[in-house]
Design a protein around this motif. Structure first.
Motif, PDB file in Angstrom:
ATOM      1  N   HIS A  65       0.843  -1.205   0.000  1.00  0.00           N
ATOM      2  CA  HIS A  65       0.000   0.000   0.000  1.00  0.00           C
ATOM      3  C   HIS A  65       0.875   1.250   0.000  1.00  0.00           C
ATOM      4  CE1 HIS A  65      -2.574  -3.203   1.672  1.00  0.00           C
ATOM      5  NE2 HIS A  65      -3.617  -2.526   1.134  1.00  0.00           N
ATOM      6  N   ARG A  66       1.997   1.143  -0.723  1.00  0.00           N
ATOM      7  CA  ARG A  66       2.940   2.247  -0.720  1.00  0.00           C
ATOM      8  C   ARG A  66       2.391   3.492  -1.409  1.00  0.00           C
ATOM      9  NH1 ARG A  66       4.556  -1.655  -4.138  1.00  0.00           N
ATOM     10  NH2 ARG A  66       4.879  -1.134  -6.360  1.00  0.00           N
ATOM     11  N   THR A  67       1.363   3.322  -2.256  1.00  0.00           N
ATOM     12  CA  THR A  67       0.789   4.484  -2.950  1.00  0.00           C
ATOM     13  C   THR A  67      -0.371   5.089  -2.196  1.00  0.00           C
ATOM     14  OG1 THR A  67      -0.673   3.011  -4.195  1.00  0.00           O
ATOM     15  CG2 THR A  67       1.455   3.594  -5.201  1.00  0.00           C
ATOM     16  N   SER A  68      -0.775   4.430  -1.109  1.00  0.00           N
ATOM     17  CA  SER A  68      -1.926   4.945  -0.350  1.00  0.00           C
ATOM     18  C   SER A  68      -1.505   6.205   0.388  1.00  0.00           C
ATOM     19  CB  SER A  68      -2.428   3.872   0.626  1.00  0.00           C
ATOM     20  OG  SER A  68      -1.428   3.562   1.575  1.00  0.00           O
ATOM     21  N   ARG A 122       2.189   7.356   2.165  1.00  0.00           N
ATOM     22  CA  ARG A 122       2.936   8.451   1.563  1.00  0.00           C
ATOM     23  C   ARG A 122       3.025   9.642   2.514  1.00  0.00           C
ATOM     24  NH1 ARG A 122       0.736   9.802  -4.205  1.00  0.00           N
ATOM     25  NH2 ARG A 122       2.659  11.049  -4.167  1.00  0.00           N
ATOM     26  N   SER A 167       7.443   7.453   3.620  1.00  0.00           N
ATOM     27  CA  SER A 167       7.587   6.015   3.418  1.00  0.00           C
ATOM     28  C   SER A 167       9.034   5.564   3.436  1.00  0.00           C
ATOM     29  CB  SER A 167       6.931   5.623   2.076  1.00  0.00           C
ATOM     30  OG  SER A 167       7.551   6.348   1.011  1.00  0.00           O
TER      31      SER A 167
END
Length: 882
Positions: free
Chosen positions: A641-644, A648, A652
């Motif tokens: 879920h690095r783009t959530s 962010r 991160s």
């Protein structure tokens, strides 16, 4: 004064004039005439003369010898043929009656005196020893008393003629050249002081007192029986051989008993033997005294009784003991009574052990002793008394009226007395050897060997000093028995170990079971070659100790006021052992060893460290691996879920670095488990310090980012360009580099190393990592604490920023937990013993690591996984109205 002088003179049967006569004759070197037909013409000192000879008369009452025979040279003999001397109460108004003997005849002593007669007759018939010379003898009865012994000594010096003449022409005939006797030590001492003054040699067959070896006091004393000094040492070794350390001691109250027991007690002390009681007695003591000694023996706890007593004295004591049964006792006897066959009637002494003179065989003696006819007996008052007592009748010329007349059918061969018993010739052989020693001394003085023939001159004026000189050189063998004297006049000490054993017929017999030879090397003198029978007929050795032996694992502690054989057994303290019985000390184990529960063996101390095999180690290892897995799972969730927005919004890059550092923190705790080694000791502390600084640096970076982010929202603020990603990385690297530098210096200067802690616990070894330099260790912890406090302060400042999701609050809680854990760690670390010190350190690492991951990442993961509606930019940008 006149009455007292008369009294003393009558006791010794000697007047002043008599003594002067003896002294004068001794100085001139001449003796007194004893054979008929020979006169001596010598001026009597102090007496005026009308002719060439002077008649002198002995004052006092003379006593006829028991046995006598004329000869060229006369050998005197003194034996205790009777038991007692008649006691007279003096009124000091009349002349005391002559000394006389009472009691029954000692048939053993009678045999000794007859053995002397046999030896002299055998010598007179010998063509090689004193050829052409006839030895005579005068044998007196001492009644086993000192006064009669002294009287007999003076009479041997003076002769038996009541009237004698002195003159210039003297013969050697009838001179007493030496004396055999006496049987007891005390009478022998008295006699030696008398005849020793006139240089008359005395050869005793039975006086064993060690005091008689003193040549300064007894220069003319010799003996064919060993000194009691050897017997005392042998008895002490015998007692020690059987393990008896607690004994009773009884002795005759005489020179023999007192000196013999003194020598024994001294030898026993050297052997570690203790004496519960030591009692003395004498046969003439009142019965109450004898009863007291018997009661002491009955009440004692000592199983073994050592008796150094004369046969006559011991007989009285055993008769008293036989009146009332007493507990069984193991008797250890001196030679004087333990070989006396007359004592064997005391059956309760069966099993007695002691030393006796070696048995011997004298050819022809038994026939001589039994060659008695009523005619020969009637010619001797002593033999008459013996005959009448033995057959309970009276001879024709006897004055006894209370017995019937002997009818002539009496046969001495049917008698069973010590006189006729020649199966145990021990002391009798000592008499035999004493006579032959004197004969050899006279032979060497008056005889010369020429061309294979021996010429002896019986008219040589032989002085007693010459006999003494020749006795010192005597060296011959007779019937296989070697005879010689050392510088003290003593022979080589050889004994037989004898034991009272019951025969198949039930009679007690004296059995030889071993030997003792003082001439052998130390440790080889004593040997036993037959089985023994001990008290009550048992073969098992009885126990006679004051205290049972202390087993291994204990030590002896003496009881106050008691002998050294009485003690208490105390267990050795922890860490000390005793591996021998009756050990007086406990010995500490080496440093890396510890005593077992029995305290008799040192065992290697168990090595203790926090291992993976024990429950505590397994639990901590499980939490460590679990924490690392949790960090990895969290990182996976964040990566997915690095783009959530929530990932962010919370930097991160630092989050992933923080999760990586937390994984290392969890895993570094594993280096604390297991046996310490050089590499693990250095790795565990440095890895812990560096990974935690990396972790705190990331948290600090995230805290600074939060503060900077809110500063950047203010109008005209351009702060974020000064704390962008490059600066954040540089901050983490810089803070971590400082810790790396501290650890490097620590490892170079004084690195941690494995060590065995032997002082913390006495019974086990703690295997741990020594810090090396304590300054380095506390510098590492201090630096971590400094960063944690700084981070905590910044987080506190940012905790109320108006954000819907303020990460500073989570960091504040995590730092609060972190600081609380490490503040409590310090006292817990210092006070925890052994492996628990390591467990506390691991717990602090795991607790602080779990605090960080749970406080910082758990809320975010919960939103990501279970509340995705909050994982939106709109929700994150919403500001609290408060």
């Amino acid at each position: 004064m006149e009455i007292s002088a008369l009294f003393i003179g009558q006791i010794l049967s000697l007047s002043l004039c008599e003594l002067n006569t003896v002294l004068a004759l001794d100085r001139s070197g001449y003796g007194l005439k004893q054979r008929s037909g020979l006169t001596e013409k010598r001026t009597c000192p102090g007496v005026s003369t009308k002719d060439s000879s002077v008649k002198c008369k002995l004052q006092g009452t003379g006593r006829l010898p028991a046995f006598s025979m004329d000869g060229d040279y006369v050998v005197g003999g003194v034996f205790s043929i009777h038991y007692y001397m008649h006691t007279v109460k003096h009124n000091y108004t009349t002349v005391p009656e002559p000394l006389r003997c009472t009691g029954s005849i000692d048939s053993r002593e009678l045999r000794f005196s007859r053995a002397m007669v046999f030896a002299i007759e055998e010598i007179n018939n010998n063509t090689e020893l004193l050829p052409g010379i006839k030895l005579g003898y005068q044998i007196h009865d001492s009644c086993a008393s000192v006064p009669v012994t002294v009287h007999a000594a003076f009479q041997l010096l003076n002769g038996i003629d009541p009237v004698f003449y002195t003159g210039d022409n003297c013969s050697q005939s009838g001179i007493v050249m030496a004396v055999v006797g006496e049987s007891g030590s005390t009478p022998s001492i008295s006699m030696s002081r008398v005849i020793g003054s006139f240089n008359i040699p005395q050869v005793s067959h039975y006086a064993t007192c060690a005091c008689l070896s003193d040549k300064r006091q007894y220069p003319s004393f010799f003996r064919t029986i060993p000194s009691d000094q050897f017997q005392a040492e042998a008895l002490a070794k015998l007692v020690k051989h059987f393990g008896w350390t607690w004994i009773g001691a009884v002795r005759s109250d005489s020179d023999y008993g007192n000196n013999g027991m003194a020598s024994f007690l001294d030898a026993a002390q050297k052997e570690g033997i203790c004496v519960e009681y030591s009692e003395s007695f004498y046969r003439t003591h009142p019965r109450s005294r004898i009863q007291r000694v018997a009661d002491v023996i009955r009440r004692s706890t000592a199983m073994v009784v050592v008796a150094f007593a004369a046969s006559g004295d011991m007989r009285i004591l055993l008769e008293e003991l036989s009146r009332e049964p007493s507990p069984p006792r193991q008797w250890i006897g001196s030679e004087a009574w333990v070989t006396d066959t007359d004592m064997l009637r005391f059956s309760f002494c069966a099993g007695a052990i002691g030393f006796g003179i070696e048995k011997s065989v004298i050819p022809g003696l038994r026939e001589f002793l039994l060659d008695l006819s009523p005619t020969k007996v009637a010619a001797s008052p002593v033999l008459t008394e013996f005959w009448e007592d033995a057959f309970n009748c009276r001879l024709e010329k006897s004055t006894a009226i209370d017995k019937s007349l002997c009818d002539g059918t009496e046969d001495i061969q049917t008698l069973h007395t010590q006189y006729t018993d020649t199966s145990q010739l021990r002391i009798t052989n000592m008499v035999y050897k004493a006579v032959y020693a004197i004969a050899h001394a006279i032979h060497n003085a008056v005889c010369q060997d020429t061309n294979s023939t021996t010429q002896c001159d019986r008219f040589i004026r032989l002085e007693s000093k010459q006999v003494i000189s020749q006795l010192k050189k005597v060296n011959f063998s007779r019937n296989g028995y070697y005879v010689s004297f050392d510088a003290n006049g003593d022979p080589v000490a050889r004994y037989e170990l004898v034991n009272w054993q019951k025969s198949a017929s039930g009679r007690i017999e004296v059995v030889t079971v071993g030997h003792y030879d003082a001439s052998l090397p130390v440790g080889q003198e004593f040997r036993i070659n037959r089985n023994l029978t001990l008290v009550e007929g048992r073969t098992q050795v009885p126990v006679s100790v004051c205290t049972d032996s202390c087993p291994p694992g204990t030590r002896k502690v003496l009881q106050k006021g008691k002998p050294i054989c009485c003690y208490d057994c105390l267990q050795c303290p922890e860490g000390e052992i005793s591996n021998a019985t009756d050990s007086p000390f406990c010995f500490p184990c080496p440093k890396e060893f510890w005593s077992n529960e029995e305290r008799d063996t040192c065992l290697s101390k168990p090595v203790e460290f926090l291992s993976f095999d024990e429950v505590l180690g397994m639990i901590l290892a499980a939490f460590s691996v679990g924490g690392a897995c949790l960090a990895i799972v969290t990182a996976a969730v964040f990566f997915c879920h690095r783009t959530s927005p929530i990932v962010r919004a919370n930097n991160s890059e630092l989050s992933f670095l923080l999760l990586f550092s937390l994984t290392l923190c969890f895993l570094c705790s594993l280096t604390f488990i297991g046996a310490p080694s050089e590499w693990s000791c250095m790795l565990r502390h440095t890895a812990f310090g560096i990974t935690f600084v990396l972790c705190i640096s990331c948290v600090l970076g995230k805290t600074i980012v939060v503060l900077m982010a809110f500063k950047a929202t203010l109008p005209g603020s351009n702060v974020m360009k000064w704390f962008g990603p490059p600066q954040q990385r540089m901050t983490v690297v810089s803070f971590t580099f400082i810790q790396v530098l501290i650890c490097t210096i620590w490892l170079v200067v004084s690195p941690p190393f494995p060590m065995k802690n032997l002082t913390l616990y006495k019974e086990r070894i703690i295997l741990e990592c020594a810090l090396g330099s304590a300054v380095g260790f506390w510098a590492v912890l201090g630096y971590i604490g400094l960063l944690a406090v700084f981070c905590f302060v910044l987080a506190v400042l940012a905790r109320k920023l108006p954000d819907n999701f303020n990460e500073a609050k989570l960091i504040t809680f995590s730092m609060l937990i972190f600081c609380a854990v490490w503040i409590t760690f310090i006292p817990a670390y210092v006070s925890s013993p052994g492996k628990f010190t390591v467990a506390v350190e691991i717990f602090a690492i795991l607790a602080s690591s779990f605090g960080l991951i749970l406080c910082i990442f758990a809320p975010k993961c919960f939103i990501i996984l279970f509340q995705p509606e909050k994982n939106t930019k709109k929700h994150l940008m919403y500001k609290n109205q408060s």
